[in-house]
Design an enzyme around this catalytic site. Structure first.
Site, PDB file in Angstrom:
ATOM      1  N   ASP A   1       0.852  -1.180   0.000  1.00 24.60           N
ATOM      2  CA  ASP A   1       0.000   0.000   0.000  1.00 24.60           C
ATOM      3  C   ASP A   1       0.895   1.240   0.000  1.00 24.60           C
ATOM      4  O   ASP A   1       1.851   1.337   0.779  1.00 24.60           O
ATOM      5  CB  ASP A   1      -0.903   0.008   1.234  1.00 24.60           C
ATOM      6  N   ILE A   2       0.596   2.193  -0.919  1.00 24.23           N
ATOM      7  CA  ILE A   2       1.392   3.425  -0.999  1.00 24.23           C
ATOM      8  C   ILE A   2       1.056   4.309   0.206  1.00 24.23           C
ATOM      9  O   ILE A   2      -0.123   4.585   0.484  1.00 24.23           O
ATOM     10  CB  ILE A   2       1.115   4.174  -2.306  1.00 24.23           C
TER      11      ILE A   2
ATOM     12  N   GLU B   1      -4.739   2.492  -4.304  1.00 18.43           N
ATOM     13  CA  GLU B   1      -3.276   2.516  -4.232  1.00 18.43           C
ATOM     14  C   GLU B   1      -2.721   1.222  -3.642  1.00 18.43           C
ATOM     15  O   GLU B   1      -1.566   1.153  -3.252  1.00 18.43           O
ATOM     16  CB  GLU B   1      -2.806   3.704  -3.377  1.00 18.43           C
TER      17      GLU B   1
END
Length: 721
Positions: free
Chosen positions: A591-592, A634
């Site tokens: 996950d960004i 994301e």
């Protein structure tokens, strides 16, 4: 004066008148029978395979199967299409209304054995079927099938078995009076019987001459006449009225037929001793060996008699070609009598070839007079032989002139028809062959997974469809929009319908040697080409559409990675494979960090560019066997088959470093750097695979987020890296 002679004369006249009156009545009955209603049976249906039986009755004649989709219409039930090695077939027809008193169905011949049902009632059988629907060859008789008075509107079924090259109902297929059928048999046979009697007469004369003169040519001619008569008698329909022995009758016809080239070769050997040397003798010996082999294998049950016909036809065509070639080579050096013999042989060879073409179903069935060809050959030989013996020349010459005149008239009437029909049949056979090959090609193309694979098959196999015509085939790798003309510089094009671009040219080809064909054949080929182009274009467009839909279904349009739908299928598949092979497997969820803030600050277009950058790094970083996917927003997932916890951990750490070191550039501006958090779950290949690997990885990701982000957390043990 005595009146006794006068009384006897009057009595004789009364008896004569009575006999003439009886003959007249008999003739009128024949005329009535001949002119009674005779219906050609049409609108047949067929169905491949054999019916299951329930309580001794076939299911296919029962009501639930009357509208079954496997019943297909056929104009003529002779060798139906789509056999593909099958030996069982059913035919059916609805019997029409008629006013017949003693109705029968007459069939000239059936390959090979049959059972006939009227609705669910068995009314006729020829041959014996075993429990597997098979049976032994039993000959080639005609079949007269009696019907009840209430036959009109009922369905007549034919159950047929044949392991021969041909299968089906051949010749006449009529509904008529029994008396009319018998009279037709006599009418169809009287010519053959008369000619066979003439052959026997020739045999007697030639044997007598041979005894008087000691000349081998008369022995050969007599034997040739005997086998020709045997062939005619064996194939005569009337013989079955006197003696019902189909197999014996077929053996008589077959052995006589197979023996004809023996005596032709011996006769030509006699006339061409200097030109042919021993070649004609060797041909005769070869055919003698074939006849003996046929008798040995068929009588011992190794091979039934029907199989020998196509083999004989091939062998006879080869030997006829050799004999004709020798005749043509030495024709100029021959005497007038020898030329007459060679010409008669050539005529007989043509008759044989036409009869073979009809027998193998290459042209529609007709009752072709093969006997007339033998009659011409024998008559010419008799004429020449008797010219050498003046004492019998006049009688035989008159007979020969009469027969030759009748044959010439018949030949002249058929010559143009046969020529035109042969040309048309050749053209139809060519187009039919093209169609069968095209269907085979389309079947292969339809099984292709993508357009390039289909194009490769078409490039390799399209030449086979049009063989022996040569093609030049090209594939345009990038779909191109050519001008709208269907034919461009003698090139044909196959188009593919693209969802976005419309019709695009995919394949072009041209014919290289069609100019050698006739104008009619060229036109037929060109019409077939456009039909083939339409079929192939539709098939290829379907493959392209399927390919596009598959891409849209499983691929994330923004990043180019596989989407969540693809990942869900891949996860189940890979987990099952790992469990089956007890092989390690690891799962990463990425996950960004703070991506929403990045989006809000720089805009969605910059955010999309950042997502593509992360996806590109993941594709570059992981192994070819790994499966990186965009899970949503994301969030990304990576499935790593055959990777243990250490492998997954090292890959995850390196990915953290690469992403953290990458500066985001958007519209020539540096937007800073991104970091990601990663949760890992893994199975070591022992015991049962965890059912909640995805949930474990997600929990590990949550722990990474809680621990400050930009780090890796491994599920069980919960280590933060």
């Amino acid at each position: 004066m005595s009146y006794a002679p006068i009384k006897r004369l009057c009595h004789t006249r009364r008896v004569t008148r009575l006999i003439l009156l009886m003959l007249f009545c008999l003739q009128q009955s024949f005329v009535i029978a001949a002119t009674s209603e005779q219906i050609d049976l049409k609108n047949w249906e067929y169905r491949w395979g054999d019916s299951p039986f329930v309580d001794g009755q076939p299911e296919w004649v029962m009501h639930p199967h009357k509208n079954h989709a496997d019943w297909q219409p056929i104009a003529d039930p002779t060798y139906p299409p789509g056999r593909q090695g099958q030996n069982n077939i059913w035919f059916r027809i609805t019997l029409p209304e008629s006013h017949l008193v003693d109705p029968v169905v007459f069939i000239s011949s059936i390959d090979l054995i049959t059972e006939v049902y009227l609705d669910q009632q068995l009314i006729y059988r020829f041959g014996e079927f075993d429990v597997n629907g098979r049976g032994d060859y039993a000959g080639w008789p005609w079949h007269m099938i009696g019907l009840p008075d209430d036959f009109a509107g009922r369905t007549l079924y034919f159950r047929v078995y044949s392991d021969y090259t041909d299968i089906g109902l051949w010749g006449e297929k009529k509904l008529l009076e029994r008396s009319a059928a018998l009279l037709n048999i006599l009418n169809n046979s009287h010519g053959d019987l008369a000619i066979s009697a003439f052959f026997l007469f020739i045999a007697l004369i030639t044997f007598a001459f041979s005894a008087m003169r000691g000349d081998n040519q008369f022995i050969y001619l007599g034997l040739f006449s005997l086998v020709s008569a045997g062939n005619l008698l064996g194939e005569s329909q009337a013989l079955q009225l006197w003696i019902y022995a189909p197999l014996a009758k077929t053996y008589l016809a077959a052995i006589s037929y197979f023996s004809i080239p023996i005596f032709i070769a011996l006769i030509l050997h006699y006339w061409l001793r200097e030109q042919s040397g021993k070649l004609m003798l060797r041909i005769a010996q070869m055919h003698i060996a074939y006849v003996l082999l046929c008798l040995l294998l068929s009588l011992t049950g190794v091979w039934h008699l029907a199989y020998f016909y196509p083999l004989f036809d091939i062998l006879f065509i080869i030997t006829m070609a050799i004999m004709l070639w020798i005749c043509v080579q030495h024709f100029q050096a021959m005497s007038p009598e020898q030329r007459m013999v060679m010409g008669a042989f050539g005529c007989y060879a043509i008759f044989f070839l036409i009869d073979m073409v009809i027998a193998h179903g290459l042209v529609p069935w007709i009752n072709f007079p093969l006997a007339y060809g033998g009659l011409i050959f024998a008559s010419v030989l008799v004429l020449i032989s008797l010219r050498q013996y003046r004492q019998t020349q006049q009688a035989v010459s008159e007979l020969n002139v009469l027969l030759e005149k009748r044959v010439t008239e018949r030949t002249a009437a058929l010559q143009n028809y046969v020529l035109l029909e042969q040309q048309r049949a050749n053209q139809l056979a060519l187009i039919n062959e093209f169609s069968l090959r095209l269907e085979t090609l389309i079947g292969r193309v339809q099984r292709c997974q993508n357009l390039q694979e289909a194009g490769k098959i078409i490039r390799e196999q399209l030449n086979n469809v049009f063989a022996p015509i040569q093609l030049h085939v090209s594939i345009i790798n990038e779909l191109t929009d050519l001008p709208a003309n269907a034919v461009l510089s003698d090139k044909y094009r196959i188009e593919v319908e693209d969802l976005q671009l419309g019709k695009q040219t995919f394949i072009t080809f041209e014919l290289l040697d069609i100019d050698t064909e006739t104008a009619e054949t060229q036109q037929a080929i060109e019409q077939f080409i456009f039909r083939a182009i339409d079929r192939l274009s539709v098939t290829l467009s379907g493959i392209k559409l399927r390919e596009d839909l598959q891409v849209m279904s499983f691929e994330d349009s923004l990043t180019g990675l596989k989407n969540r739908r693809f990942f869900d299928d891949a996860l189940q598949r890979e987990l099952q494979l790992a469990q089956r092979h007890q092989q390690t497997i690891s799962l990463l969820i990425c996950d960004i960090d703070h991506f929403k803030q990045f989006n809000d600050r720089f805009g969605h277009e910059a955010g999309d560019m950042a997502l593509r950058m992360v996806a590109a790094l993941m594709l570059e970083h992981f192994r070819e066997t790994d499966i990186p996917c965009r899970y949503g927003g994301e969030e990304f997932v990576v499935l790593m088959p055959a990777a243990d916890i250490q492998d997954a951990l090292e890959r995850a750490k390196t990915l953290l470093e690469k992403i953290a070191a990458k500066t985001i550039i958007y519209q020539d501006k540096a937007l800073g750097r991104l970091t990601i958090s990663i949760g890992i779950s893994s199975w070591n290949g022992e015991g049962n695979i965890p059912k909640m690997m995805l949930l474990d990885a997600d929990k590990a990701l949550y722990q990474a987020k809680q621990a400050g982000r930009n780090r890796v957390v491994v599920s069980n043990p919960h280590a933060v890296i």
